[in-house]
Design a protein around this motif. Structure first.
Motif: not given
Length: 190
Positions: A131, A158, A181, A184-185, A190
């Protein structure tokens, strides 16, 4: 000249943050988990700075800060508020150092066994690196048509979402989303 000053500030911030990430766990060597958790904490501080929290609000509202942790929070705050572009530069420095920290762990111990606790953090580190690199490509005006062929097809949505967010809401919003993100992962969502 402004770009050169931004680059110099970026490396100064990276030098400031590197010792904390490199030596955060002084009782043993770094792991994917420690790299991830420290980065998550740094990202949270930066997200709060982006939302307008003051230095005193940060140090008073974050629970159980040790003196060393309070110093890291104030260092991050100072780095993120040093200039108009400092928040973005600091987000970038934190993400770059996370990738380096994870690479050092990988170079030392390789890929963790599947289904292990470390494997989960290894996966999150890889996802965050992807990312971050996509966002950097967007900031450098790399055409998405040149970026997508370098990614697994499962990650193309993504990349498109990061490019869209960057172009619609700006780089700070994109760094904020990447930070969300990551969290979350790390929390297994995620």
């Amino acid at each position: 000249m402004v770009r050169l000053a931004s680059i110099a500030r970026f490396y100064l911030m990276l030098a400031t943050l590197t010792p904390a990430l490199a030596a955060a766990d002084t009782t043993s060597e770094q792991s994917f988990e420690t790299c991830s958790m420290i980065t998550s904490e740094y990202v949270t501080v930066l997200q709060l700075v982006a939302k307008g929290f003051s230095k005193s609000q940060l140090t008073e509202s974050l629970p159980g800060l040790s003196p060393a942790a309070e110093k890291r929070v104030t260092t991050l705050f100072d780095a993120a508020t040093a200039s108009k572009s400092a928040l973005v530069d600091t987000f970038s420095a934190v993400n770059a150092e996370y990738a380096k920290c994870s690479k050092r762990v990988y170079d030392r111990s390789g890929r963790p066994p599947p289904a292990s606790r470390e494997s989960h953090f290894y996966f999150c580190a890889g996802e965050n690196k992807l990312r971050y690199e996509v966002l950097i490509s967007a900031t450098l005006d790399a055409p998405i048509s040149k970026v997508l062929p370098q990614l697994p097809t499962t990650r193309e949505p993504i990349a498109r979402a990061i490019y869209d967010l960057y172009h619609s809401d700006g780089v700070t919003a994109a760094f904020d989303a990447i930070g969300d993100e990551l969290k979350y992962c790390l929390n297994g969502q995620g």
